[in-house]
Design a protein around this motif. Structure first.
Motif, PDB file in Angstrom:
ATOM      1  N   PRO A 227      30.783   0.623  18.946  1.00  0.00           N
ATOM      2  CA  PRO A 227      29.815  -0.380  19.404  1.00  0.00           C
ATOM      3  C   PRO A 227      28.441  -0.148  18.766  1.00  0.00           C
ATOM      4  O   PRO A 227      27.981   0.994  18.654  1.00  0.00           O
ATOM      5  CB  PRO A 227      29.762  -0.153  20.920  1.00  0.00           C
ATOM      6  CG  PRO A 227      31.040   0.539  21.248  1.00  0.00           C
ATOM      7  CD  PRO A 227      31.383   1.378  20.067  1.00  0.00           C
ATOM      8  N   VAL A 228      27.812  -1.220  18.335  1.00  0.00           N
ATOM      9  CA  VAL A 228      26.476  -1.147  17.726  1.00  0.00           C
ATOM     10  C   VAL A 228      25.490  -1.806  18.686  1.00  0.00           C
ATOM     11  O   VAL A 228      25.614  -3.006  18.981  1.00  0.00           O
ATOM     12  CB  VAL A 228      26.432  -1.866  16.362  1.00  0.00           C
ATOM     13  CG1 VAL A 228      25.018  -1.805  15.777  1.00  0.00           C
ATOM     14  CG2 VAL A 228      27.452  -1.260  15.401  1.00  0.00           C
ATOM     15  N   VAL A 229      24.543  -1.047  19.197  1.00  0.00           N
ATOM     16  CA  VAL A 229      23.511  -1.612  20.075  1.00  0.00           C
ATOM     17  C   VAL A 229      22.151  -1.316  19.450  1.00  0.00           C
ATOM     18  O   VAL A 229      21.903  -0.216  18.972  1.00  0.00           O
ATOM     19  CB  VAL A 229      23.585  -1.040  21.509  1.00  0.00           C
ATOM     20  CG1 VAL A 229      24.896  -1.451  22.167  1.00  0.00           C
ATOM     21  CG2 VAL A 229      23.449   0.467  21.523  1.00  0.00           C
ATOM     22  N   HIS A 230      21.302  -2.328  19.448  1.00  0.00           N
ATOM     23  CA  HIS A 230      19.972  -2.133  18.870  1.00  0.00           C
ATOM     24  C   HIS A 230      18.967  -3.008  19.598  1.00  0.00           C
ATOM     25  O   HIS A 230      19.299  -4.102  20.091  1.00  0.00           O
ATOM     26  CB  HIS A 230      19.959  -2.432  17.370  1.00  0.00           C
ATOM     27  CG  HIS A 230      20.280  -3.852  17.029  1.00  0.00           C
ATOM     28  ND1 HIS A 230      19.313  -4.793  16.720  1.00  0.00           N
ATOM     29  CD2 HIS A 230      21.464  -4.513  16.957  1.00  0.00           C
ATOM     30  CE1 HIS A 230      19.897  -5.946  16.474  1.00  0.00           C
ATOM     31  NE2 HIS A 230      21.191  -5.813  16.603  1.00  0.00           N
ATOM     32  N   ASP A 231      17.743  -2.537  19.658  1.00  0.00           N
ATOM     33  CA  ASP A 231      16.641  -3.283  20.252  1.00  0.00           C
ATOM     34  C   ASP A 231      16.143  -4.277  19.203  1.00  0.00           C
ATOM     35  O   ASP A 231      15.475  -3.886  18.244  1.00  0.00           O
ATOM     36  CB  ASP A 231      15.536  -2.315  20.665  1.00  0.00           C
ATOM     37  CG  ASP A 231      14.336  -3.014  21.289  1.00  0.00           C
ATOM     38  OD1 ASP A 231      14.305  -4.255  21.303  1.00  0.00           O
ATOM     39  OD2 ASP A 231      13.428  -2.300  21.750  1.00  0.00           O
ATOM     40  N   SER A 232      16.490  -5.546  19.373  1.00  0.00           N
ATOM     41  CA  SER A 232      16.177  -6.543  18.345  1.00  0.00           C
ATOM     42  C   SER A 232      14.680  -6.741  18.155  1.00  0.00           C
ATOM     43  O   SER A 232      14.248  -7.267  17.133  1.00  0.00           O
ATOM     44  CB  SER A 232      16.837  -7.878  18.701  1.00  0.00           C
ATOM     45  OG  SER A 232      16.404  -8.330  19.972  1.00  0.00           O
ATOM     46  N   ARG A 233      13.869  -6.281  19.124  1.00  0.00           N
ATOM     47  CA  ARG A 233      12.412  -6.399  18.971  1.00  0.00           C
ATOM     48  C   ARG A 233      11.897  -5.414  17.930  1.00  0.00           C
ATOM     49  O   ARG A 233      10.863  -5.641  17.301  1.00  0.00           O
ATOM     50  CB  ARG A 233      11.723  -6.151  20.304  1.00  0.00           C
ATOM     51  CG  ARG A 233      12.046  -7.184  21.380  1.00  0.00           C
ATOM     52  CD  ARG A 233      11.670  -6.692  22.752  1.00  0.00           C
ATOM     53  NE  ARG A 233      12.431  -5.492  23.122  1.00  0.00           N
ATOM     54  CZ  ARG A 233      12.370  -4.901  24.307  1.00  0.00           C
ATOM     55  NH1 ARG A 233      11.575  -5.396  25.244  1.00  0.00           N
ATOM     56  NH2 ARG A 233      13.100  -3.827  24.559  1.00  0.00           N
ATOM     57  N   ASN A 234      12.607  -4.310  17.760  1.00  0.00           N
ATOM     58  CA  ASN A 234      12.178  -3.268  16.826  1.00  0.00           C
ATOM     59  C   ASN A 234      13.120  -3.090  15.638  1.00  0.00           C
ATOM     60  O   ASN A 234      12.708  -2.526  14.616  1.00  0.00           O
ATOM     61  CB  ASN A 234      12.052  -1.926  17.565  1.00  0.00           C
ATOM     62  CG  ASN A 234      10.961  -1.928  18.609  1.00  0.00           C
ATOM     63  OD1 ASN A 234       9.779  -2.032  18.273  1.00  0.00           O
ATOM     64  ND2 ASN A 234      11.331  -1.833  19.880  1.00  0.00           N
ATOM     65  N   VAL A 235      14.349  -3.531  15.780  1.00  0.00           N
ATOM     66  CA  VAL A 235      15.333  -3.387  14.704  1.00  0.00           C
ATOM     67  C   VAL A 235      15.982  -4.743  14.456  1.00  0.00           C
ATOM     68  O   VAL A 235      16.879  -5.158  15.201  1.00  0.00           O
ATOM     69  CB  VAL A 235      16.414  -2.344  15.066  1.00  0.00           C
ATOM     70  CG1 VAL A 235      17.411  -2.201  13.906  1.00  0.00           C
ATOM     71  CG2 VAL A 235      15.799  -0.999  15.403  1.00  0.00           C
ATOM     72  N   PRO A 236      15.547  -5.497  13.450  1.00  0.00           N
ATOM     73  CA  PRO A 236      16.205  -6.765  13.111  1.00  0.00           C
ATOM     74  C   PRO A 236      17.677  -6.528  12.796  1.00  0.00           C
ATOM     75  O   PRO A 236      18.065  -5.458  12.322  1.00  0.00           O
ATOM     76  CB  PRO A 236      15.436  -7.237  11.872  1.00  0.00           C
ATOM     77  CG  PRO A 236      14.120  -6.525  11.935  1.00  0.00           C
ATOM     78  CD  PRO A 236      14.402  -5.198  12.566  1.00  0.00           C
ATOM     79  N   VAL A 237      18.488  -7.518  13.076  1.00  0.00           N
ATOM     80  CA  VAL A 237      19.922  -7.350  12.916  1.00  0.00           C
ATOM     81  C   VAL A 237      20.293  -7.001  11.476  1.00  0.00           C
ATOM     82  O   VAL A 237      21.201  -6.199  11.217  1.00  0.00           O
ATOM     83  CB  VAL A 237      20.667  -8.613  13.406  1.00  0.00           C
ATOM     84  CG1 VAL A 237      20.349  -9.820  12.525  1.00  0.00           C
ATOM     85  CG2 VAL A 237      22.160  -8.371  13.488  1.00  0.00           C
ATOM     86  N   GLU A 238      19.562  -7.566  10.501  1.00  0.00           N
ATOM     87  CA  GLU A 238      19.845  -7.240   9.100  1.00  0.00           C
ATOM     88  C   GLU A 238      19.569  -5.764   8.809  1.00  0.00           C
ATOM     89  O   GLU A 238      20.282  -5.127   8.029  1.00  0.00           O
ATOM     90  CB  GLU A 238      18.990  -8.112   8.174  1.00  0.00           C
ATOM     91  CG  GLU A 238      19.289  -9.605   8.265  1.00  0.00           C
ATOM     92  CD  GLU A 238      18.566 -10.283   9.425  1.00  0.00           C
ATOM     93  OE1 GLU A 238      17.780  -9.591  10.121  1.00  0.00           O
ATOM     94  OE2 GLU A 238      18.782 -11.480   9.632  1.00  0.00           O
ATOM     95  N   SER A 239      18.540  -5.225   9.442  1.00  0.00           N
ATOM     96  CA  SER A 239      18.204  -3.815   9.242  1.00  0.00           C
ATOM     97  C   SER A 239      19.252  -2.910   9.876  1.00  0.00           C
ATOM     98  O   SER A 239      19.598  -1.857   9.330  1.00  0.00           O
ATOM     99  CB  SER A 239      16.829  -3.512   9.835  1.00  0.00           C
ATOM    100  OG  SER A 239      15.823  -4.266   9.195  1.00  0.00           O
ATOM    101  N   ALA A 240      19.775  -3.308  11.037  1.00  0.00           N
ATOM    102  CA  ALA A 240      20.825  -2.526  11.689  1.00  0.00           C
ATOM    103  C   ALA A 240      22.068  -2.462  10.810  1.00  0.00           C
ATOM    104  O   ALA A 240      22.652  -1.385  10.602  1.00  0.00           O
ATOM    105  CB  ALA A 240      21.156  -3.134  13.049  1.00  0.00           C
ATOM    106  N   ALA A 241      22.480  -3.607  10.259  1.00  0.00           N
ATOM    107  CA  ALA A 241      23.659  -3.637   9.397  1.00  0.00           C
ATOM    108  C   ALA A 241      23.438  -2.823   8.130  1.00  0.00           C
ATOM    109  O   ALA A 241      24.303  -2.048   7.700  1.00  0.00           O
ATOM    110  CB  ALA A 241      24.005  -5.086   9.047  1.00  0.00           C
TER     111      ALA A 241
END
Length: 291
Positions: A227-241
């Motif tokens: 599972p991938v969880v990230h705070d979208s306010r600080n980590v844009p989805v493109e950056s997470a990927a």
């Protein structure tokens, strides 16, 4: 005469031999599978018919959600139509308790699961009807995805995934993101606890706060991502990927497998597809039995 016998931790190899014999799936890593079965939250059963083992189950307690996960079902093909229902029913709690309120299970909608135990905890499609008879209901759909690494498409983002020794600092983030994205289930929590046991949790931090969390298991040239969880306010989805792809490439992987993408994470799938150029996906049903 058929009966279920609960196994001791010292009998893990007996269960694993039975699993390999009774399913179309192979074990991905026997040492990791032993770690899974030897978890204090794991409960394993072997099903005996006239003193001959014909199948077995593994159920994992999830103390976070006060629930359980049916993580493995194995039974000889010749007995599947007649005995799978009894095998499943006898492995599950009969009533609700303070510690266990429901049971989750993942089932492939079609085809065979691509990963074997313990990384692949989704069941084969034929079990779906059995679970419906046992009181499970379809809850939602998750996505399993595979992408090939193409370094020419990766874009640096300055994010660094670092090993995380314990899940506790990331618990609040998992709860918050899980509720929004469809990852608030026992498959998510047991997967992350398993990664903790293997030392495979990774996180991005900002100050004292965890802003991204996942699990990553390198198996040969394949990076298996939980599972991938990230705070979208600080980590844009493109950056997470991009952070996951970059870490996988740095460690020599040529393929990334996303084992559990929530219904609310379509943008995450799009980001991986944009960064790699292609993606193979299949749908997995999350089923739940209320006690």
């Amino acid at each position: 005469m058929m009966f279920n016998r609960r196994l001791q931790s010292s009998e893990a190899d007996l269960w694993l031999d039975l699993y390999e014999k009774s399913t179309e799936r192979s074990l991905q890593n026997r040492d990791a599978a032993r770690t899974y079965l030897n978890s204090p939250n794991a409960v394993t059963y072997v099903t005996m018919l006239d003193n001959t083992p014909i199948g077995g189950t593994c159920v994992m307690r999830d103390p976070t959600r006060l629930a359980m996960l049916l993580s493995a079902v194995a039974i000889d093909r010749e007995h599947r139509d007649r005995l799978t229902y009894s095998l499943v029913k006898s492995s599950l709690p009969f009533f609700r308790t303070v510690a266990i309120r429901d049971v989750d299970a993942l089932v492939c909608k079609e085809g065979h699961p691509s990963l074997g135990f313990p990384y692949g905890i989704e069941q084969e499609p034929w079990i779906h009807d059995v679970l419906l008879r046992a009181g499970f209901k379809d809850e939602q759909e998750l996505t399993y995805a595979q992408v090939d690494l193409d370094e020419s498409r990766q874009r640096g983002v300055g994010l660094s995934l670092k090993p995380l020794s314990h899940l506790e600092p990331g618990r609040e983030l998992v709860w918050e993101v899980g509720r929004k994205t469809g990852l608030a289930n026992s498959a998510t929590w047991t997967s992350l606890h398993f990664a903790q046991d293997l030392g495979k949790l990774y996180a991005v931090t900002s100050g004292e706060h965890i802003i991204m969390l996942t699990s990553m298991h390198l198996l040969g040239s394949k990076m298996i991502v939980g599972p991938v969880v990230h705070d979208s306010r600080n980590v844009p989805v493109e950056s997470a990927a991009a952070a996951i792809l970059g870490d996988a490439a740095d460690r020599g992987a040529d393929e990334v497998v996303l084992t559990m993408v929530g219904e609310g994470q379509r943008d995450l799938l799009d980001a991986f597809r944009d960064l790699t150029g292609s993606m193979d996906t299949r749908e997995v049903v999350l089923m739940r039995k209320l006690l």
